[in-house]
Design a protein around this motif. Structure first.
Motif, PDB file in Angstrom:
ATOM      1  N   PHE A  52     -31.986  17.323  -8.959  1.00 29.54           N
ATOM      2  CA  PHE A  52     -30.739  16.595  -8.746  1.00 29.54           C
ATOM      3  C   PHE A  52     -31.022  15.167  -8.304  1.00 29.54           C
ATOM      4  O   PHE A  52     -30.440  14.212  -8.829  1.00 29.54           O
ATOM      5  CB  PHE A  52     -29.855  17.304  -7.711  1.00 29.54           C
ATOM      6  N   GLU A  53     -31.904  14.999  -7.319  1.00 32.14           N
ATOM      7  CA  GLU A  53     -32.200  13.662  -6.809  1.00 32.14           C
ATOM      8  C   GLU A  53     -32.799  12.774  -7.894  1.00 32.14           C
ATOM      9  O   GLU A  53     -32.406  11.613  -8.039  1.00 32.14           O
ATOM     10  CB  GLU A  53     -33.151  13.732  -5.613  1.00 32.14           C
ATOM     11  N   GLU A  54     -33.736  13.302  -8.669  1.00 34.78           N
ATOM     12  CA  GLU A  54     -34.338  12.514  -9.750  1.00 34.78           C
ATOM     13  C   GLU A  54     -33.285  12.069 -10.758  1.00 34.78           C
ATOM     14  O   GLU A  54     -33.255  10.910 -11.169  1.00 34.78           O
ATOM     15  CB  GLU A  54     -35.429  13.319 -10.456  1.00 34.78           C
ATOM     16  N   LYS A  55     -32.421  12.982 -11.169  1.00 30.81           N
ATOM     17  CA  LYS A  55     -31.391  12.661 -12.158  1.00 30.81           C
ATOM     18  C   LYS A  55     -30.354  11.706 -11.579  1.00 30.81           C
ATOM     19  O   LYS A  55     -29.905  10.779 -12.252  1.00 30.81           O
ATOM     20  CB  LYS A  55     -30.719  13.950 -12.656  1.00 30.81           C
ATOM     21  N   TYR A  56     -29.991  11.908 -10.330  1.00 27.49           N
ATOM     22  CA  TYR A  56     -29.017  11.038  -9.670  1.00 27.49           C
ATOM     23  C   TYR A  56     -29.547   9.605  -9.613  1.00 27.49           C
ATOM     24  O   TYR A  56     -28.823   8.654  -9.944  1.00 27.49           O
ATOM     25  CB  TYR A  56     -28.720  11.570  -8.270  1.00 27.49           C
ATOM     26  N   ILE A  57     -30.797   9.437  -9.213  1.00 38.30           N
ATOM     27  CA  ILE A  57     -31.388   8.098  -9.147  1.00 38.30           C
ATOM     28  C   ILE A  57     -31.456   7.478 -10.545  1.00 38.30           C
ATOM     29  O   ILE A  57     -31.151   6.303 -10.729  1.00 38.30           O
ATOM     30  CB  ILE A  57     -32.766   8.137  -8.455  1.00 38.30           C
ATOM     31  N   GLU A  58     -31.799   8.270 -11.533  1.00 38.83           N
ATOM     32  CA  GLU A  58     -31.846   7.780 -12.915  1.00 38.83           C
ATOM     33  C   GLU A  58     -30.468   7.302 -13.376  1.00 38.83           C
ATOM     34  O   GLU A  58     -30.325   6.214 -13.944  1.00 38.83           O
ATOM     35  CB  GLU A  58     -32.347   8.902 -13.828  1.00 38.83           C
ATOM     36  N   LEU A  59     -29.435   8.101 -13.127  1.00 33.59           N
ATOM     37  CA  LEU A  59     -28.083   7.743 -13.551  1.00 33.59           C
ATOM     38  C   LEU A  59     -27.538   6.544 -12.769  1.00 33.59           C
ATOM     39  O   LEU A  59     -26.889   5.664 -13.345  1.00 33.59           O
ATOM     40  CB  LEU A  59     -27.143   8.943 -13.410  1.00 33.59           C
ATOM     41  N   MET A  60     -27.792   6.510 -11.477  1.00 38.03           N
ATOM     42  CA  MET A  60     -27.316   5.384 -10.675  1.00 38.03           C
ATOM     43  C   MET A  60     -28.055   4.098 -11.043  1.00 38.03           C
ATOM     44  O   MET A  60     -27.463   3.014 -11.032  1.00 38.03           O
ATOM     45  CB  MET A  60     -27.462   5.685  -9.182  1.00 38.03           C
ATOM     46  N   SER A  61     -29.323   4.199 -11.385  1.00 37.48           N
ATOM     47  CA  SER A  61     -30.068   3.021 -11.843  1.00 37.48           C
ATOM     48  C   SER A  61     -29.403   2.437 -13.078  1.00 37.48           C
ATOM     49  O   SER A  61     -29.199   1.223 -13.175  1.00 37.48           O
ATOM     50  CB  SER A  61     -31.520   3.377 -12.168  1.00 37.48           C
ATOM     51  N   ASN A  68     -35.342   0.098 -12.859  1.00 38.18           N
ATOM     52  CA  ASN A  68     -35.984   0.676 -11.671  1.00 38.18           C
ATOM     53  C   ASN A  68     -35.217   0.256 -10.430  1.00 38.18           C
ATOM     54  O   ASN A  68     -34.861  -0.907 -10.287  1.00 38.18           O
ATOM     55  CB  ASN A  68     -37.433   0.177 -11.540  1.00 38.18           C
ATOM     56  N   ILE A  69     -35.021   1.195  -9.549  1.00 35.03           N
ATOM     57  CA  ILE A  69     -34.411   0.876  -8.252  1.00 35.03           C
ATOM     58  C   ILE A  69     -35.442   0.068  -7.465  1.00 35.03           C
ATOM     59  O   ILE A  69     -36.641   0.335  -7.547  1.00 35.03           O
ATOM     60  CB  ILE A  69     -34.035   2.178  -7.516  1.00 35.03           C
ATOM     61  N   PRO A  70     -34.991  -0.926  -6.690  1.00 37.79           N
ATOM     62  CA  PRO A  70     -35.932  -1.763  -5.938  1.00 37.79           C
ATOM     63  C   PRO A  70     -36.971  -0.949  -5.177  1.00 37.79           C
ATOM     64  O   PRO A  70     -36.655   0.057  -4.552  1.00 37.79           O
ATOM     65  CB  PRO A  70     -35.024  -2.540  -4.982  1.00 37.79           C
ATOM     66  N   ASP A  71     -38.207  -1.429  -5.254  1.00 43.27           N
ATOM     67  CA  ASP A  71     -39.343  -0.732  -4.679  1.00 43.27           C
ATOM     68  C   ASP A  71     -39.568  -1.086  -3.213  1.00 43.27           C
ATOM     69  O   ASP A  71     -40.281  -0.403  -2.515  1.00 43.27           O
ATOM     70  CB  ASP A  71     -40.588  -1.091  -5.493  1.00 43.27           C
ATOM     71  N   GLU A  72     -38.949  -2.170  -2.766  1.00 42.07           N
ATOM     72  CA  GLU A  72     -39.177  -2.597  -1.387  1.00 42.07           C
ATOM     73  C   GLU A  72     -38.379  -1.732  -0.414  1.00 42.07           C
ATOM     74  O   GLU A  72     -37.348  -1.169  -0.779  1.00 42.07           O
ATOM     75  CB  GLU A  72     -38.798  -4.070  -1.223  1.00 42.07           C
ATOM     76  N   PRO A  73     -38.853  -1.625   0.817  1.00 36.85           N
ATOM     77  CA  PRO A  73     -38.108  -0.840   1.797  1.00 36.85           C
ATOM     78  C   PRO A  73     -36.722  -1.438   2.005  1.00 36.85           C
ATOM     79  O   PRO A  73     -36.549  -2.648   1.963  1.00 36.85           O
ATOM     80  CB  PRO A  73     -38.940  -0.970   3.075  1.00 36.85           C
ATOM     81  N   TYR A  74     -35.745  -0.593   2.200  1.00 32.87           N
ATOM     82  CA  TYR A  74     -34.389  -1.056   2.434  1.00 32.87           C
ATOM     83  C   TYR A  74     -33.920  -0.487   3.759  1.00 32.87           C
ATOM     84  O   TYR A  74     -34.113   0.684   4.037  1.00 32.87           O
ATOM     85  CB  TYR A  74     -33.445  -0.607   1.304  1.00 32.87           C
ATOM     86  N   ASN A  75     -33.293  -1.318   4.562  1.00 33.41           N
ATOM     87  CA  ASN A  75     -32.900  -0.895   5.910  1.00 33.41           C
ATOM     88  C   ASN A  75     -31.542  -0.226   5.974  1.00 33.41           C
ATOM     89  O   ASN A  75     -31.023   0.002   7.046  1.00 33.41           O
ATOM     90  CB  ASN A  75     -32.912  -2.099   6.861  1.00 33.41           C
ATOM     91  N   GLY A  76     -30.960   0.083   4.833  1.00 31.24           N
ATOM     92  CA  GLY A  76     -29.670   0.764   4.814  1.00 31.24           C
ATOM     93  C   GLY A  76     -29.827   2.215   5.238  1.00 31.24           C
ATOM     94  O   GLY A  76     -30.902   2.677   5.583  1.00 31.24           O
ATOM     95  N   GLU A  77     -28.736   2.953   5.168  1.00 32.80           N
ATOM     96  CA  GLU A  77     -28.778   4.361   5.556  1.00 32.80           C
ATOM     97  C   GLU A  77     -29.142   5.221   4.362  1.00 32.80           C
ATOM     98  O   GLU A  77     -29.195   4.753   3.244  1.00 32.80           O
ATOM     99  CB  GLU A  77     -27.408   4.772   6.101  1.00 32.80           C
ATOM    100  N   GLY A  78     -29.382   6.474   4.597  1.00 35.08           N
ATOM    101  CA  GLY A  78     -29.544   7.409   3.487  1.00 35.08           C
ATOM    102  C   GLY A  78     -30.911   8.024   3.440  1.00 35.08           C
ATOM    103  O   GLY A  78     -31.831   7.626   4.130  1.00 35.08           O
ATOM    104  N   GLY A  84     -33.306   6.296  -2.802  1.00 35.58           N
ATOM    105  CA  GLY A  84     -32.149   7.003  -2.276  1.00 35.58           C
ATOM    106  C   GLY A  84     -31.426   6.185  -1.227  1.00 35.58           C
ATOM    107  O   GLY A  84     -30.196   6.165  -1.180  1.00 35.58           O
ATOM    108  N   SER A  85     -32.170   5.485  -0.389  1.00 35.00           N
ATOM    109  CA  SER A  85     -31.581   4.643   0.631  1.00 35.00           C
ATOM    110  C   SER A  85     -30.809   3.489   0.008  1.00 35.00           C
ATOM    111  O   SER A  85     -29.703   3.159   0.427  1.00 35.00           O
ATOM    112  CB  SER A  85     -32.683   4.111   1.550  1.00 35.00           C
ATOM    113  N   PHE A  86     -31.360   2.876  -1.008  1.00 37.07           N
ATOM    114  CA  PHE A  86     -30.714   1.755  -1.694  1.00 37.07           C
ATOM    115  C   PHE A  86     -29.388   2.209  -2.301  1.00 37.07           C
ATOM    116  O   PHE A  86     -28.363   1.548  -2.170  1.00 37.07           O
ATOM    117  CB  PHE A  86     -31.654   1.210  -2.773  1.00 37.07           C
ATOM    118  N   ILE A  87     -29.392   3.341  -2.957  1.00 38.30           N
ATOM    119  CA  ILE A  87     -28.184   3.864  -3.604  1.00 38.30           C
ATOM    120  C   ILE A  87     -27.187   4.351  -2.557  1.00 38.30           C
ATOM    121  O   ILE A  87     -25.998   4.043  -2.634  1.00 38.30           O
ATOM    122  CB  ILE A  87     -28.546   4.985  -4.595  1.00 38.30           C
ATOM    123  N   THR A  88     -27.646   5.086  -1.569  1.00 36.43           N
ATOM    124  CA  THR A  88     -26.756   5.606  -0.535  1.00 36.43           C
ATOM    125  C   THR A  88     -26.060   4.474   0.200  1.00 36.43           C
ATOM    126  O   THR A  88     -24.882   4.570   0.533  1.00 36.43           O
ATOM    127  CB  THR A  88     -27.526   6.489   0.466  1.00 36.43           C
TER     128      THR A  88
END
Length: 175
Positions: A52-61, A68-78, A84-88
């Motif tokens: 689910f997580e792999e497909k969700y990230i693929e679809l949200m991308s 590709n979703i940004p590779d750098e650390p993101y300080n958001g929640e999730g 997952g943090s970037f999308i959440t």
């Protein structure tokens, strides 16, 4: 929308309970004589979260227009690691701001990846209208409204941080 992954897994579990005795009749009876899922079915259902997580990230991308979703650390929640943090983070902003999800994703095209947006007001009008929900009553100022404005400013600051990361990813993929 946030409970859909859990409901999907529960539905998969319920389906497993129904069909497992047909596929694995000897493996579905526990030591106490009660029906239980076979090890094979439990293993299959156990894969759900990862898939689910792999497909969700693929679809949200794809929805965000990114390969590709940004590779750098993101300080958001999730959860779900960096992606997952970037999308959440953006999904939480959309929920908190009560923005229309479809219009948000559709209007991302109005953003100029080379422009640094420093406030919600600096966003293009088409995009800003999606994000800003008019409250209608701006009359009496009370403590509750002040708290709401403070929370909105914090949410907006978090979104602008996310937007900066998003724009970097767009520029990186364009180069």
């Amino acid at each position: 929308y946030g409970n859909q992954p859990f409901i999907g897994k529960w539905n998969l579990y319920a389906l497993g309970v129904a069909i497992d005795p047909l596929a694995n009749p000897d493996d579905c009876i526990g030591e106490d004589g009660e029906m239980e899922l076979s090890a094979q079915m439990e293993e299959l259902i156990g894969e759900y979260d990862k898939i689910f997580e792999e497909k969700y990230i693929e679809l949200m991308s794809a929805k965000l227009g990114l390969d590709n979703i940004p590779d750098e650390p993101y300080n958001g929640e999730g959860g779900g690691g960096r992606a997952g943090s970037f999308i959440t983070s953006v999904m939480s902003f959309l929920r908190d701001s009560k923005a229309d999800f479809t219009l948000f994703f559709r209007n991302l095209v109005f953003l100029d990846p080379s422009f640094e947006y420093t406030s919600i007001e600096s966003l293009p009008a088409q995009f800003r209208r999606v994000l800003i929900q008019e409250d209608g009553d701006e009359g009496d100022d009370n403590e509750g409204q002040a708290d709401e404005r403070t929370a909105r400013k914090e949410t907006e600051a978090s979104f602008l941080q996310w937007l900066s990361t998003y724009q970097k990813a767009i520029r990186k993929e364009a180069s």
